[in-house]
Design a protein around this motif. Sequence first.
Motif, short mmCIF file in Angstrom:
data_model
loop_
_atom_site.label_atom_id
_atom_site.label_comp_id
_atom_site.label_asym_id
_atom_site.label_seq_id
_atom_site.Cartn_x
_atom_site.Cartn_y
_atom_site.Cartn_z
N HIS A 14 0.79 -1.24 0.00
CA HIS A 14 0.00 0.00 0.00
C HIS A 14 0.81 1.27 0.00
CE1 HIS A 14 -2.88 -3.03 1.41
NE2 HIS A 14 -3.75 -2.29 0.78
N GLU A 15 2.11 1.14 -0.04
CA GLU A 15 2.92 2.35 0.02
C GLU A 15 2.89 3.06 -1.32
OE1 GLU A 15 6.98 1.69 1.00
OE2 GLU A 15 7.31 3.85 1.23
N LEU A 61 2.95 7.96 2.34
CA LEU A 61 1.52 7.92 2.05
C LEU A 61 1.15 6.47 1.83
CD1 LEU A 61 1.11 11.01 -0.32
CD2 LEU A 61 0.47 10.80 2.11
N GLY A 116 -6.72 2.95 13.95
CA GLY A 116 -7.55 4.06 14.37
C GLY A 116 -6.85 5.38 14.06
N ILE A 117 -7.64 6.39 13.72
CA ILE A 117 -7.07 7.69 13.38
C ILE A 117 -7.88 8.81 14.03
CG2 ILE A 117 -6.03 6.94 11.20
CD1 ILE A 117 -8.44 8.00 9.70
N LYS A 167 -1.19 9.54 6.03
CA LYS A 167 0.20 10.00 6.13
C LYS A 167 0.75 9.34 7.38
CE LYS A 167 1.32 13.58 8.38
NZ LYS A 167 2.47 13.92 9.18
N LEU A 199 5.60 1.29 11.42
CA LEU A 199 5.67 0.81 12.80
C LEU A 199 6.74 -0.26 12.91
CD1 LEU A 199 1.82 0.38 13.36
CD2 LEU A 199 3.25 2.16 14.39
N ALA A 252 1.33 0.52 27.53
CA ALA A 252 2.19 1.22 26.58
C ALA A 252 3.19 0.25 25.94
CB ALA A 252 2.93 2.36 27.27
N THR A 278 3.29 0.42 22.18
CA THR A 278 3.38 1.74 21.53
C THR A 278 4.48 1.72 20.47
OG1 THR A 278 2.63 2.79 23.56
CG2 THR A 278 3.65 4.23 21.92
N GLY A 279 4.11 2.15 19.26
CA GLY A 279 5.08 2.16 18.16
C GLY A 279 5.18 0.85 17.40
N TYR A 280 4.41 -0.14 17.83
CA TYR A 280 4.46 -1.45 17.17
C TYR A 280 3.12 -1.81 16.51
CZ TYR A 280 8.61 -2.58 19.97
OH TYR A 280 9.85 -2.59 20.56
N ILE A 322 -4.98 -2.07 20.85
CA ILE A 322 -4.83 -0.64 21.15
C ILE A 322 -4.71 -0.42 22.66
CG2 ILE A 322 -7.35 -0.21 21.12
CD1 ILE A 322 -4.70 2.32 19.95
N GLY A 375 -1.41 -0.43 23.60
CA GLY A 375 -0.65 0.68 23.03
C GLY A 375 -0.37 0.55 21.53
N ARG A 427 -1.15 0.43 17.63
CA ARG A 427 -2.19 0.97 16.75
C ARG A 427 -2.82 -0.14 15.92
NH1 ARG A 427 -0.96 6.56 13.51
NH2 ARG A 427 -3.18 6.92 13.30
#
Lengths: 218, 464
Positions: B13-14, B24, B146-147, B162, B166, B197, B200-202, B227, B230, B232
């Motif tokens: 998807h990049e 993007l 989630g956004i 954007k 991760l 947490a 987070t970042g993963y 989530i 932590g 996404r």
Amino acid sequence: MKNTFTFHRGRAVPIDRDNIDTDQIIPKQFLKSIKKSGFGPNLFDAWRYEDEGFPGQDVSQRKPNKEFILNQERFNGADILISKKNFGCGSSREHAVWSLMDFGFKVVIAESFADIFYNNCFNNGLLPITLSSEEISMMLNIAEEGKEIEIDLENQVIFFEDNEIATFEIDPFRKKCILEGLDEIGLSLIHAAEIKEFEEKRAMESPWIFKMGNKNEK
Amino acid sequence: MPQTLYDKLWNLHEVAQREDGTHLLYIDRHLIHEVTSPQAFEGLKIAGRKPWRISSNIATPDHNVPTTDRAKGIQGINDEVAKLQVVTLDENCKQHDILQFDIHDIRQGIVHVVGPEQGLTLPGMTIVCGDSHTSTHGALATLSMGIGTSEVEHVLATQCLKTSKLQNMRVIINGDLQKGVTPKDVTLAVIGKIGTAGGTGYAIEYAGSVIENMSIEGRMTVCNMAIEAGARAGLVAYDQTTEAYIKNRPFAPTGEQWIHAKSQWEELISDEDAKFDKEIEIDGSLIAPQVTWGTSPEMVIDIDGFIPEPDSESIQHALDYMDLEPGKKIKDIKLDQVFIGSCTNSRIEDLREAAKVLEGKKISDSIKRAIVVPGSGLVSKQAVEEGLDKVFMDSGFEWRAPGCSMCLAMNPDQLGDGEHCASTSNRNFEGRQGYGGRTHLVSPSTAAASAIEGHFVDVREYLP
Ligand code: SF4
């Protein structure tokens, strides 16, 4: 409108807690608005008032919780928030950022941030700064006294009484966003032709993803 | 180079790299609900922009809708402010010709239940929604995140998110689950281990025999709460179970396209020697039914555990809020309300799991209210066909219409000040289920068994 700034001097308020979630920052009953503004009076609503809050209330008629730090006189006008780990965790509600900003906060300094909240900050011009746990302890102490600190975003430095007390990392582009308030969508649309091209290729390779509207019957 | 499932989805998807170094990522599916979208549509309008690809969007109202009196539709929403959001969603969808399952539609429901149920969530997709529990859809080998509302506007306008890449985490759960231990207990146990947490970042890929043997609905429960750790995104590799789940869903491909799609989907697994930045192993056979005692999902213990001693300001604060004494048995907490529902646990298997416990029994007189809120109109219909609604009602539960309901209590379903609730939802934050309310997160079967006794019980001893 996005906030922008390069240098900020302001009073910091410490909220000495881990895992402050977005439900605490702005409780759900206030998410019913279809606007981006007006959330400030209900920031940290359940902690700030002794009674239960409802949208549309006149908050001046409510009973503030004197214990809660934001209500203490020495923090009047504070616009920098200091907290600990995992700030902004939980719900993706951007209302959390809107309410912090509507209240007047320009900067949140924490030991770490939840991902979605961190992104939401930059999309609105609220500056999130991450510091080590030792630095946070020091900042919490300074803030506790109701003193002002200075944040030099350009040079990524925090000053207290003219002394440099911390430096922070920030992605250069994100910094630019806060310095200049860039239009993110506009910047992505520079790539419109590439997006179109990608989309056409994807529609060829995996057409089922693009077949939808025509099945719009019960 | 060997790739993880997340890497593969990312590479598929990049689109481009922006000048700022962010990427993007093309978005295949965008899910919309009434609470986080109005400001995004408003932003588009102000900027004079249009949605990029209408067919990627699908909307349904869920957060605000009442769970009673639904025949009245929008008119049945007494709260004027909430009504305005639902009406605004209607208007935005009509104006842009976006497919909506509106309040009258039997397909309406919690957006994360509706997507997979309709086959709108398909393997290999990127999916976003202005809701953090979008991680749920990763159970079907999608990259789902989630956004925030600005990002909703960005996706509407550009069909891209954007974002930055991760890191990869894999949580491997092997062994056999004990009787009465459910996907909810698994996901809570993971959070208990890595913390809120920890991810987070993963992107977290869940793997191991426990996940392989789990149904898709169970995997959704697990990914739903990624989530809360932590992360996404939560992910599970594509397999036969995924295929069987998707087949014949209303929006799933058919005929030759089905065969074509399947050949692509079969690639959606992490390569054997793919490198993960972090790996965690959990022995599934040691997982007990889980109950949260505090105000963060990581404040979780085994059903036979004790309320911990405070060792930080945060824990002390949680104990005060929950009005709990350290050393007290979690089983001794008296319950006031029970809630079965939310995007974590409102699917048919969840309802079956709870109904199995409740069959032929009555809930305790000390329970002030117990409600079941199915995740969608179609889940509700299925449950009625199986007679589950009767089991619930005979036992003393109220049977409600679909929506988020008491998961976040934006509608009238709320806890009273100080009430303790056994809830199958995903967040035990202060006030989440009502002002002053005290939430304990549990599985549907633990919720059901605890409703019968009026306090938490070990469902392992409860099941025949
Ligand atoms: S059920 Fe709860 S967690 Fe899920 S989308 Fe609705 S409010 Fe959010």
